[in-house]
Structure formats: structure tokens, C-alpha cells
Enzyme design. Structure first.
Site, mmCIF file in Angstrom:
data_model
loop_
_atom_site.group_PDB
_atom_site.id
_atom_site.type_symbol
_atom_site.label_atom_id
_atom_site.label_comp_id
_atom_site.label_asym_id
_atom_site.label_seq_id
_atom_site.Cartn_x
_atom_site.Cartn_y
_atom_site.Cartn_z
ATOM 1 N N LYS A 238 -49.629 57.007 -54.683
ATOM 2 C CA LYS A 238 -51.084 57.257 -54.718
ATOM 3 C C LYS A 238 -51.797 56.424 -55.777
ATOM 4 C CE LYS A 238 -51.329 61.415 -52.106
ATOM 5 N NZ LYS A 238 -51.299 62.869 -52.107
ATOM 6 N N ARG A 272 -43.260 65.650 -51.638
ATOM 7 C CA ARG A 272 -43.601 64.916 -50.405
ATOM 8 C C ARG A 272 -43.652 63.436 -50.746
ATOM 9 N NH1 ARG A 272 -47.971 62.794 -47.796
ATOM 10 N NH2 ARG A 272 -48.067 63.078 -45.546
HETATM 11 N N1 HH2 Z 1 -50.996 63.660 -49.286
HETATM 12 C C1 HH2 Z 1 -51.298 62.975 -48.169
HETATM 13 C C2 HH2 Z 1 -51.151 63.576 -46.908
HETATM 14 N N2 HH2 Z 1 -50.683 64.834 -46.790
HETATM 15 N N3 HH2 Z 1 -49.893 66.802 -47.791
HETATM 16 C C3 HH2 Z 1 -49.600 67.516 -48.881
HETATM 17 N N4 HH2 Z 1 -49.159 68.772 -48.784
HETATM 18 N N5 HH2 Z 1 -49.736 66.982 -50.150
HETATM 19 C C4 HH2 Z 1 -50.191 65.720 -50.342
HETATM 20 O O1 HH2 Z 1 -50.334 65.290 -51.509
HETATM 21 C C5 HH2 Z 1 -50.525 64.942 -49.190
HETATM 22 C C6 HH2 Z 1 -50.358 65.536 -47.902
HETATM 23 C C7 HH2 Z 1 -51.797 61.579 -48.272
HETATM 24 O O2 HH2 Z 1 -50.764 60.667 -48.252
HETATM 25 P P1 HH2 Z 1 -50.270 59.859 -46.973
HETATM 26 O O3 HH2 Z 1 -49.809 60.769 -45.901
HETATM 27 O O4 HH2 Z 1 -49.291 58.858 -47.416
HETATM 28 O O5 HH2 Z 1 -51.565 59.042 -46.525
HETATM 29 P P2 HH2 Z 1 -52.646 59.223 -45.388
HETATM 30 O O6 HH2 Z 1 -53.408 60.483 -45.626
HETATM 31 O O7 HH2 Z 1 -53.508 57.992 -45.535
HETATM 32 O O8 HH2 Z 1 -51.942 59.275 -44.063
#
Ligand code: HH2
Length: 315
Positions: A238, A272
């Protein structure tokens, strides 16, 4: 009388003794658990477009299970800052074919969605957990669906929506606000029939938080222990890592692992991450050090947290 280092305030289980009850089983949290990230989106901030083909996505899920993931989180909607919502049918068209191919996966599946229709179809297709980044604020019906299927639930804190969340990242009391919002979400979920032991809480690193706020969330995780539920964190790749170390998204592995280990020491038990193999090693080492410390009667490196009646998790 002096409290032992592991004694907790009444009614609050030590993280090691907590469990997470998900559909079809229980994850013991006596060791760190890893939720592997599988984004089947064209636009996720770090891995968008990489696993769009269902077969490639299913292969990556199997690879993560081999690398040590305890569950795999499949998401069809990016929630990066500024992202607009994806219609239900489009989200399901991304997620459904992947879940369909993973009926034989050796670890449970989670679905990363804010929408009850997608949650329902994913549970129907065999998922065990719903990961709601809006903490039931986008679509409260998610709770009823989770209750109906006896699934696990991740309640994450986000102020606003992905579209608006980075417009205002100032808080009077960040940890207090996050804790109180999570408590309300927890109460709402339980009122809808979700089993308390099936719920874990997540402070939402990077969701409506500045880089300073995200660092403070990791540092202050101990304050969420009052919720009495296991803590999940998602620091993976992040922007607070990029901000701190001045590195692009491709160079955030060390920062991710560092954040995971610090969060673990401060009470988080589920992580995660995109980089499963590396996180597994980092957290297994951290857990082994912690276990050796416990055998020696030490629970924290902070001398103030030992031998003076305080717990070692930052409270
Ligand atoms: N962060 C993201 C998505 N889902 N779920 C939980 N529980 N906690 C988190 O910190 C979290 C999450 C964002 O990351 P990512 O899936 O890599 O990116 P994107 O939202 O662009 O798909």
C-alpha cells in the site's frame, strides 16, 4: 498483586486463544494466518489485469495455497482510491468463473465484496468467508446473507467510499473512531444473526487514511483489542509504504513484511497479502521468536510492558 505477562483484563481472550469460525471449520489463531490476495480485476492498484483469465486466476490461487496461504480472497471490484463501483453482474462475471474452478482448493475461499448479491452467489459457489471492506455500510444486507450461510465475516473500517475516502483523512482520534465504527458494525452483524466467533475486524489500512494515519493504525492496533475479536490487517504494497520508503508499487515487499511483523507483535493475527511465500516466512519467524519469548516469560521487547503489570500489546 503483580499480574503475569499473559494475564488479560477480564473477558478479553489473548490473541493466541482466539479462533475464527468460518463456514465449514475453525481457524485457530495460535499462529499467524495468511489470506492470499487474488484480484480478478483490470484495475487493482498493484496486480490489476494480472489474473483476469479465470484459469490463470485459479492457478494463482493454487500456487498461493502451496506457498502457505490459509485462505484465498477473491475480489472482482477494485477499491483503490477513486475507484467507482462495479455493477453486480460485472463483478460476478469476474469472480464466478474463478470460484467455479476452485471447488477442490485445499484452503477455504473468501470473497472480497461489498454487495449482498455477489456474497450470496459466492457462498452458493462454496466460499467460506465474506470480506466486506465497507464494514456493512455499503450494503447492510451482506450481514443477513452471511448469517444465512453460517459464513465467516471480515468487517473493515473505511470512512466514505473508495471514490471519496481520500478527500478527508483527518481524524480527532483515529484509533478511537476506527474502534467505535467497528464496534457498531460488529453489533449490527451480530443483530443480523452472524455468529460473533465468525467475525474478524480490520482497521482498513489506506482506506480514508493518510500515510501517517496508516502507520499510526499499525502502531495502535492494541486499542482494537477491546473489541474482543481477532484483528486482520491488509498493509500489502500500500501507498503508506511507498510514502515512507519512497518506493514504487513494485518495490514494497520489504515494507509489507515489516508492517506485517509489527502488526503481529501488536496483536494482529490474520494478514491479507499478495506475496504469500514471503509473508509466511516472515510471520513464521516472528511467531517462533514470540514462542521462545513466552517460554522465557517475556511477551514483548518493550521493557515497560513486562514485569510492571501491563500487557505487552500496547494498551
Ligand atoms: N485492502 C484492499 C482490498 N481489500 N480487504 C481487507 N479486509 N483489508 C484490506 O486492507 C483490503 C481489503 C485493497 O488492496 P488490493 O485488493 O490489493 O487492491 P484493489 O482494491 O485495488 O483491488
Amino acid at each position: 498483586m503483580r499480574k503475569s505477562a499473559t494475564q488479560r483484563p477480564e473477558g478479553r481472550p489473548a490473541p493466541e486463544s482466539q479462533v475464527w469460525r468460518i463456514r465449514g471449520g475453525v481457524l485457530g489463531l495460535d499462529r499467524p494466518r495468511i489470506m492470499g490476495v487474488l484480484n480478478v480485476t483490470p484495475d487493482s492498484f498493484s496486480d490489476g489485469g494480472r489474473h483476469l483469465a479465470p484459469e490463470a486466476a485459479a492457478d494463482r490461487a493454487r500456487e498461493m495455497a502451496e506457498e502457505g496461504a490459509d485462505l484465498v480472497d477473491v475480489g472482482g471490484e477494485s477499491t483503490r482510491p477513486g475507484a467507482t463501483p462495479v455493477p453486480v453482474e460485472e463483478e460476478w462475471a469476474r469472480v464466478g468463473p474463478v470460484l467455479e474452478r476452485l471447488g477442490d482448493l485445499s484452503v477455504p475461499l473468501s470473497v472480497d465484496t461489498r454487495k449482498h448479491q455477489v456474497a450470496r452467489r459466492a457462498l452458493e459457489a462454496g466460499a467460506s468467508v465474506v470480506n466486506d471492506v465497507s464494514g456493512l455500510s455499503y450494503d447492510p444486507e451482506v450481514a443477513e446473507v452471511v448469517a444465512e450461510y453460517g459464513a465467516g465475516l471480515v468487517l473493515m473500517h473505511m470512512r466514505g467510499t473508495p471514490e471519496t475516502m481520500q478527500r478527508d483523512t483527518d481524524y480527532d482520534d483515529l484509533l478511537g473512531e476506527v474502534r467505535d465504527a467497528l464496534r457498531r458494525a460488529l453489533d449490527r452483524a451480530v443483530a443480523a444473526g452472524v455468529e460473533r466467533e465468525g467475525i474478524v475486524v480490520d482497521p482498513g489500512i489506506g482506506f480514508g487514511k493518510s500515510a501517517e494515519g496508516s502507520r499510526a493504525l499499525v502502531a495502535g492496533l492494541g486499542r482494537l483489542a477491546a473489541l474482543g475479536r481477532p484483528i486482520l490487517v491488509g498493509p500489502s504494497r500500500k501507498s503508506f509504504i511507498g510514502d515512507t520508503l519512497e518506493v514504487g508499487v513494485e518495490e514494497r515487499l520489504e515494507g509489507t513484511l515489516s508492517a506485517c511483523v509489527v502488526a503481529y507483535e501488536r496483536g494482529a493475527r490474520i494478514f491479507r497479502v499478495h506475496d504469500v511465500r514471503e509473508a509466511r516466512r516472515a510471520l513464521d519467524l516472528a511467531a517462533a521468536v514470540r514462542a521462545s519469548g513466552a517460554r522465557e516469560g517475556v511477551t514483548s521487547g518493550d521493557p515497560a510492558a513486562n514485569g510492571n503489570g501491563r500487557n505487552g500489546d500496547g494498551r
